[in-house]
Design an enzyme around this catalytic site. Structure first.
Site, PDB file in Angstrom:
ATOM      1  N   LYS A   1       0.916  -1.227   0.023  1.00 30.05           N
ATOM      2  CA  LYS A   1       0.124  -0.127  -0.101  1.00 30.05           C
ATOM      3  C   LYS A   1       0.807   1.474  -0.082  1.00 30.05           C
ATOM      4  O   LYS A   1       2.010   1.226  -0.663  1.00 30.05           O
ATOM      5  CB  LYS A   1      -1.002  -0.037   1.163  1.00 30.05           C
ATOM      6  CG  LYS A   1      -1.709  -1.489   1.289  1.00 30.05           C
ATOM      7  CD  LYS A   1      -2.839  -1.353   2.163  1.00 30.05           C
ATOM      8  CE  LYS A   1      -3.527  -2.793   2.065  1.00 30.05           C
ATOM      9  NZ  LYS A   1      -4.651  -2.706   2.990  1.00 30.05           N
TER      10      LYS A   1
ATOM     11  N   HIS B   1      -8.748  -3.262  -6.165  1.00 31.46           N
ATOM     12  CA  HIS B   1      -8.626  -3.287  -4.710  1.00 31.46           C
ATOM     13  C   HIS B   1      -9.657  -2.366  -3.897  1.00 31.46           C
ATOM     14  O   HIS B   1     -10.073  -1.169  -4.431  1.00 31.46           O
ATOM     15  CB  HIS B   1      -7.266  -2.551  -4.246  1.00 31.46           C
ATOM     16  CG  HIS B   1      -6.845  -3.074  -2.664  1.00 31.46           C
ATOM     17  ND1 HIS B   1      -7.431  -2.405  -1.856  1.00 31.46           N
ATOM     18  CD2 HIS B   1      -6.497  -4.152  -2.130  1.00 31.46           C
ATOM     19  CE1 HIS B   1      -7.052  -2.882  -0.557  1.00 31.46           C
ATOM     20  NE2 HIS B   1      -6.355  -3.755  -0.714  1.00 31.46           N
TER      21      HIS B   1
ATOM     22  N   GLY C   1      -7.544  -4.912   7.008  1.00 32.30           N
ATOM     23  CA  GLY C   1      -6.862  -3.941   7.911  1.00 32.30           C
ATOM     24  C   GLY C   1      -7.530  -3.746   9.365  1.00 32.30           C
ATOM     25  O   GLY C   1      -7.083  -3.062   9.910  1.00 32.30           O
TER      26      GLY C   1
ATOM     27  N   SER D   1      -6.331  -9.470   6.670  1.00 31.47           N
ATOM     28  CA  SER D   1      -5.878  -9.422   8.048  1.00 31.47           C
ATOM     29  C   SER D   1      -5.060 -11.101   7.948  1.00 31.47           C
ATOM     30  O   SER D   1      -4.980 -11.554   9.143  1.00 31.47           O
ATOM     31  CB  SER D   1      -6.764  -9.376   9.137  1.00 31.47           C
ATOM     32  OG  SER D   1      -7.256  -8.074   9.090  1.00 31.47           O
TER      33      SER D   1
ATOM     34  N   GLU E   1     -11.212 -10.427  -1.170  1.00 35.04           N
ATOM     35  CA  GLU E   1     -10.750  -9.869   0.216  1.00 35.04           C
ATOM     36  C   GLU E   1     -12.073  -9.157   0.588  1.00 35.04           C
ATOM     37  O   GLU E   1     -12.601  -8.110   0.304  1.00 35.04           O
ATOM     38  CB  GLU E   1      -9.921  -8.669  -0.321  1.00 35.04           C
ATOM     39  CG  GLU E   1      -8.504  -9.239  -0.927  1.00 35.04           C
ATOM     40  CD  GLU E   1      -7.310  -8.105  -0.623  1.00 35.04           C
ATOM     41  OE1 GLU E   1      -6.320  -8.331  -0.060  1.00 35.04           O
ATOM     42  OE2 GLU E   1      -7.670  -6.843  -1.021  1.00 35.04           O
TER      43      GLU E   1
ATOM     44  N   GLU F   1      -9.724  -0.521  -1.326  1.00 33.10           N
ATOM     45  CA  GLU F   1      -9.414   0.962  -1.211  1.00 33.10           C
ATOM     46  C   GLU F   1      -9.769   1.859  -2.240  1.00 33.10           C
ATOM     47  O   GLU F   1     -10.096   3.072  -2.024  1.00 33.10           O
ATOM     48  CB  GLU F   1      -7.965   0.999  -0.593  1.00 33.10           C
ATOM     49  CG  GLU F   1      -8.130   0.206   0.907  1.00 33.10           C
ATOM     50  CD  GLU F   1      -6.624  -0.045   1.431  1.00 33.10           C
ATOM     51  OE1 GLU F   1      -5.665  -0.158   0.777  1.00 33.10           O
ATOM     52  OE2 GLU F   1      -6.821  -1.178   2.214  1.00 33.10           O
TER      53      GLU F   1
HETATM   54  P1  PGA Z   1      -4.478  -6.486   5.210  1.00 28.96           P
HETATM   55  O1  PGA Z   1      -4.475  -5.806   3.894  1.00 28.96           O
HETATM   56  O2  PGA Z   1      -3.666  -7.769   5.252  1.00 28.96           O
HETATM   57  O3  PGA Z   1      -3.617  -5.491   6.119  1.00 28.96           O
HETATM   58  O4  PGA Z   1      -5.870  -6.634   5.950  1.00 28.96           O
HETATM   59  C1  PGA Z   1      -5.116  -6.857   2.754  1.00 28.96           C
HETATM   60  C2  PGA Z   1      -5.057  -6.057   1.421  1.00 28.96           C
HETATM   61  O5  PGA Z   1      -5.758  -4.964   1.699  1.00 28.96           O
HETATM   62  O6  PGA Z   1      -4.846  -6.392   0.420  1.00 28.96           O
END
Ligand code: PGA
Length: 256
Positions: free
Chosen positions: A14, A98, A176, A216, A170, A100
Site C-alpha cells: 500500500k 482493490h 486491516g 488480515s 478480500e 481501497e
Molecule cells: P491486510 O490488507 O492484510 O492489512 O488486511 C490486505 C489487502 O488490503 O490487500
C-alpha cells in the site's frame, strides 16, 4: 481447486515505507527466503518499482507487481500510470479493483473492467480483487455482491487470456481490521468464485485460475487458511511490511 501445487503469496505494501525502509525489507526477504513451490509477489508503491525490478530479476520465485494502473496506454491523464509503462519497467503483475481504490476513489466494476483489458493488452498479469462489505454479509448478500463484481469484470474477458489472471477474494470487513474470514467462510467464497468462472469459461479453464484470500492474513492464521482446498494463496497487506511475519507466511505456504 487450482491445479498447480504452487501457492502465491503477494505482499501489498500500500502507501507505506520510505525508500530505505523498502530496500531493507526486500533485502531481508531476498536473503532469507528460498522458494521452491511458492510464487512471491511484491507490490511496492510506484516509485520503488524500478529499483525492485533490478533486485528481484535474479531471485528465483520472486515477482513484481504494481498496485494499480490506468485503462489507457498514454495521454493527458495527469497522475496516472499506464500498464505499458509498468511492463517496460519489468513489472509482471498489477493489482486491480482493490477495495481501497473502490471505496476511496469510487472505482466502479465497469471502470475496473477497462483497466483489466488494457493490462492484458500490455502483457501484465492481473490480480483482480473482489469482496463484500460488512453490510453485504450482514444482509446475507455476500455471494450476490461477489458474483456481480466478478461477472462485470470478466464480462468481455477473452478466454485465451485466463492464464494472465489471479483473483483475490478480500472481504472488506477483514482488511486491516484484524478480523479474518474463517477458513470455512473464505473457502466457501472461493468455491463460489470458481463456479462463476466455470459457468463463463468452462470447468477446466476455471481450475487454472489461482484464487487468493486477503484480509488480515498473518503468520498465525496463514497455515489454516492456506491449507483449504480452494485457497491458492494470500494477498497480504499489513503483515507484508514486517519481514519476519511475511517470511513466516511464505514458509507456511512452502510447507504445504
Ligand atoms: P491486510 O490488507 O492484510 O492489512 O488486511 C490486505 C489487502 O488490503 O490487500
Amino acid at each position: 481447486m487450482f491445479e498447480s501445487a504452487e501457492k502465491i503469496i503477494a505482499g501489498n505494501w500500500k502507501m507505506n515505507l520510505l525508500p530505505g525502509e523498502g530496500l531493507l525489507l526486500v533485502n531481508e526477504l531476498v536473503n532469507n527466503l528460498e522458494v521452491q513451490k511458492t510464487k512471491v509477489i511484491l507490490a511496492p508503491p510506484f516509485p520503488y518499482l524500478s529499483e525492485l525490478s533490478k533486485k528481484l530479476k535474479s531471485k528465483p520465485g520472486f515477482y513484481l507487481a504494481a498496485q494499480n494502473c490506468h485503462h489507457k496506454s498514454s495521454g493527458a491523464f495527469t497522475g496516472e500510470v499506464a500498464p505499458q509503462m509498468l511492463k517496460a519497467m519489468g513489472v509482471e503483475y498489477v493489482i486491480l479493483g482493490h477495495s481501497e481504490q473502490r471505496s476511496l476513489f469510487g472505482e466502479s466494476d465497469e471502470w475496473i473492467a477497462k483497466k483489466i483489458q488494457n493490462a492484458l493488452i500490455a502483457g501484465l498479469n492481473v490480480i483482480y480483487c473482489c469482496g463484500e462489505t460488512l453490510d453485504d454479509r450482514d444482509a446475507g448478500k455476500q455471494f450476490d455482491r461477489v458474483r456481480s463484481q466478478v461477472q462485470t469484470a470478466f464480462n468481455k474477458f477473452p478466454s485465451d487470456r485466463l492464464d494472465q489472471v489471479v483473483i483475490a477474494y478480500e472481504p472488506v470487513w477483514a482488511i486491516g481490521t484484524g478480523k479474518t474470514a474463517s477458513p470455512e467462510q473464505a473457502n466457501e467464497m472461493h468455491a463460489h468464485i470458481r463456479d462463476l468462472l466455470a459457468a463463463q469459461f468452462g470447468k477446466n479453464a476455471a481450475q487454472t485460475v489461482p484464487i487468493l484470500y486477503g484480509g488480515s492474513v498473518k503468520s498465525g492464521n496463514a497455515p489454516d487458511l492456506l491449507s483449504c482446498p480452494d485457497i491458492d494463496g494470500a494477498l497480504v497487506g499489513g503483515a507484508s511490511l514486517v519481514a519476519d511475519e511475511f517470511i513466516e507466511i511464505v514458509r507456511s505456504a512452502e510447507k504445504l
